[in-house]
Design a protein around this motif. Structure first.
Motif, PDB file in Angstrom:
ATOM      1  N   ARG A 152       0.840  -1.194   0.000  1.00 15.78           N
ATOM      2  CA  ARG A 152       0.000   0.000   0.000  1.00 15.78           C
ATOM      3  C   ARG A 152       0.879   1.248   0.000  1.00 15.78           C
ATOM      4  O   ARG A 152       1.811   1.352   0.788  1.00 15.78           O
ATOM      5  N   PRO A 153       0.608   2.216  -0.872  1.00 18.97           N
ATOM      6  CA  PRO A 153       1.452   3.411  -0.938  1.00 18.97           C
ATOM      7  C   PRO A 153       1.302   4.293   0.296  1.00 18.97           C
ATOM      8  O   PRO A 153       0.277   4.270   0.975  1.00 18.97           O
ATOM      9  N   ASN A 154       2.354   5.070   0.577  1.00 26.01           N
ATOM     10  CA  ASN A 154       2.366   6.011   1.689  1.00 26.01           C
ATOM     11  C   ASN A 154       2.117   7.430   1.201  1.00 26.01           C
ATOM     12  O   ASN A 154       2.167   7.716   0.007  1.00 26.01           O
ATOM     13  N   ASP A 155       1.852   8.332   2.157  1.00 21.31           N
ATOM     14  CA  ASP A 155       1.850   9.753   1.830  1.00 21.31           C
ATOM     15  C   ASP A 155       3.266  10.170   1.439  1.00 21.31           C
ATOM     16  O   ASP A 155       4.247   9.714   2.038  1.00 21.31           O
ATOM     17  N   VAL A 156       3.373  11.031   0.438  1.00 25.12           N
ATOM     18  CA  VAL A 156       4.667  11.472  -0.055  1.00 25.12           C
ATOM     19  C   VAL A 156       4.896  12.921   0.370  1.00 25.12           C
ATOM     20  O   VAL A 156       4.039  13.790   0.149  1.00 25.12           O
ATOM     21  N   ASN A 157       6.045  13.188   0.995  1.00 26.18           N
ATOM     22  CA  ASN A 157       6.444  14.544   1.361  1.00 26.18           C
ATOM     23  C   ASN A 157       7.671  14.928   0.558  1.00 26.18           C
ATOM     24  O   ASN A 157       8.618  14.135   0.429  1.00 26.18           O
ATOM     25  N   ALA A 158       7.635  16.137   0.008  1.00 25.57           N
ATOM     26  CA  ALA A 158       8.717  16.596  -0.863  1.00 25.57           C
ATOM     27  C   ALA A 158       9.217  17.955  -0.397  1.00 25.57           C
ATOM     28  O   ALA A 158       8.422  18.849  -0.086  1.00 25.57           O
ATOM     29  N   SER A 159      10.533  18.101  -0.355  1.00 26.13           N
ATOM     30  CA  SER A 159      11.189  19.386  -0.099  1.00 26.13           C
ATOM     31  C   SER A 159      12.032  19.712  -1.322  1.00 26.13           C
ATOM     32  O   SER A 159      12.907  18.925  -1.703  1.00 26.13           O
ATOM     33  N   ARG A 160      11.775  20.878  -1.929  1.00 31.52           N
ATOM     34  CA  ARG A 160      12.439  21.211  -3.185  1.00 31.52           C
ATOM     35  C   ARG A 160      13.035  22.599  -3.136  1.00 31.52           C
ATOM     36  O   ARG A 160      12.462  23.515  -2.568  1.00 31.52           O
ATOM     37  N   PHE A 161      14.200  22.732  -3.765  1.00 32.81           N
ATOM     38  CA  PHE A 161      14.835  24.030  -3.959  1.00 32.81           C
ATOM     39  C   PHE A 161      15.374  24.091  -5.378  1.00 32.81           C
ATOM     40  O   PHE A 161      16.053  23.168  -5.829  1.00 32.81           O
ATOM     41  N   GLN A 162      15.081  25.191  -6.075  1.00 31.55           N
ATOM     42  CA  GLN A 162      15.537  25.371  -7.444  1.00 31.55           C
ATOM     43  C   GLN A 162      16.024  26.798  -7.636  1.00 31.55           C
ATOM     44  O   GLN A 162      15.457  27.741  -7.060  1.00 31.55           O
ATOM     45  N   ALA A 163      17.054  26.955  -8.432  1.00 31.14           N
ATOM     46  CA  ALA A 163      17.579  28.273  -8.776  1.00 31.14           C
ATOM     47  C   ALA A 163      17.968  28.260 -10.245  1.00 31.14           C
ATOM     48  O   ALA A 163      18.622  27.309 -10.714  1.00 31.14           O
TER      49      ALA A 163
END
Length: 407
Positions: A152-163
């Motif tokens: 069963r899939p989990n909740d996905v948390n993402a931290s992103r930084f782009q420049a």
């Protein structure tokens, strides 16, 4: 192999509401809700018994609030906050800030910092395992593949930084961007996990014994099959991934006829945390190492030449992909070319050739060009390589037709 009869039922619905306020900060409110459900079952055509049954349902709601702040003529900020909720998951907050800075008329600098929560869909699989006699055997690599129920899939948390930075002149443009992205709770679809390492699927010893015995009786392979070469194919959840990369693009126009475009992509794709069963000694999914099937380098070069008659244009493209690619091939370069001739204002002729260098072609997957994958124990794992497409030439005639009537 027994005949199978499949039946599938599916339903879906979606709702979206958005509002925009014409204030000085251009406030936007966006709400979406989607629901879906599907079920499928495979029946043994000989006695109508259920071989495998899957059920899937999902419901996701999202609410976002965004604004645009013009701090000066050169600097703009766009903050956004939101929350998402899915079936069986908590309320997951998200926040992002995008900034655009224009130090000159030719330069643009962009920044993005974000943390996002994406709820998992409700996914369950019930019913018996697939018949072990339906395993896929490969004598050349000494492996057996058998499908098992997904995790069963989990909740996905993402931290992103782009420049990013873009510079544009009359004849050329240059852009560069760097990024750092971290994801937790990721689901790896259709992963091949060794039966000895997979603790998430409790298989009876008799089931695996049947798969091993079929290597000779069904697969007609002369050598014996070891249990660590039996791989279970299913979705594995709970992974953590870390992506870091650099993208550079350059385009230049040489006079009125020739244009060149060059692009380079560097991406480090590291498995920061392995899911259940992926960290075994025979697994190619190694914590702290590049993910299998994710090449480190990609380079693309495109040249376009427009003849002075203004009716003919020729385009050539070369794409380089480094090793550890999704095809399990060595590093390769694919060259394609096209010619377009405008016959009239309503007709044109296209001639396109793909993979004209005849690189790593074949009719089916095999270990002919395969590059072994490294495993946790340092031993090579040889899986079949998927060939590239055969060289092909397409000729297409485009004709525009219109009909008008009046009174």
């Amino acid at each position: 192999m027994f005949p199978l009869a499949d039946s599938v039922k599916a339903s879906a619905a979606s709702l979206s509401i958005s509002a925009s306020l014409t204030d000085r900060r251009a406030t936007t409110i966006f709400y979406t809700q989607s629901t879906g459900a599907s079920s499928s079952q495979s029946l043994d055509g000989t006695d109508a018994s259920t071989v495998e049954q899957r059920r899937y349902s999902a419901q996701v709601s999202s609410l976002q609030l965004g604004q645009e702040w013009s701090l000066s003529k050169k600097l703009t900020l766009k903050p956004t906050i939101g929350v998402q909720h899915g079936s069986g998951s908590a309320f997951l907050p998200s926040a992002r800030v995008a900034a655009t800075f224009k130090p000159s008329d030719r330069d643009v600098v962009s920044l993005l910092a974000a943390h996002e929560g994406n709820p998992a869909s409700s996914n369950s699989e019930v019913g018996t395992l697939a018949d072990p006699h339906t395993a896929t055997y490969d004598c050349s690599t000494g492996t057996a593949l058998i499908g098992t129920p997904n995790q069963r899939p989990n909740d996905v948390n993402a931290s992103r930084f782009q420049a990013g930075w873009t510079h544009t002149t009359e004849r050329q443009s240059v852009s560069a961007a760097v990024y750092d992205e971290r994801y937790t709770g990721v689901t790896l679809t259709q992963a091949s996990v060794s039966a000895l390492n997979d603790t998430s699927t409790a298989l009876p010893p008799s089931y695996l014994a049947t798969v091993v015995a079929g290597f000779d009786s069904i697969g007609h392979c002369s050598r014996p099959l070891s249990l660590d070469r039996v791989f279970l194919v299913h979705d594995v959840s709970g992974l953590a991934l870390h992506y870091r990369g650099l993208n550079i693009a350059f385009a230049h126009t040489f006079g009125p006829t020739l244009t060149m475009q060059l692009r380079y992509d560097l991406q480090s794709s590291v498995l920061a945390k392995a899911g259940s069963g992926l960290g075994g000694t025979s697994s190619p999914y190694i914590e702290g190492a590049q993910i299998p099937g994710e090449p480190l380098h990609r380079i693309g070069l495109t040249a376009s030449y427009a003849f002075r008659d203004a009716k003919t244009e020729m385009v050539a493209n070369a794409q380089y992909v480094s090793g550890n690619n999704a095809n399990r091939l060595p590093a390769y370069t694919v060259v394609s070319a096209a010619l377009e001739r405008r016959l009239s204002g309503a007709a044109s002729l296209d001639i396109v050739g793909t993979n004209i260098g005849h690189r790593y072609v074949g009719l089916f997957s095999s270990n002919r060009y395969a590059v072994p994958l490294a495993t946790g124990a340092g031993l090579p794992l040889l899986l079949n390589a998927a060939p590239l497409t055969q060289p092909e030439i397409f000729v297409r005639l485009n004709v525009k037709m219109a009909h008008a009537s009046g009174f």
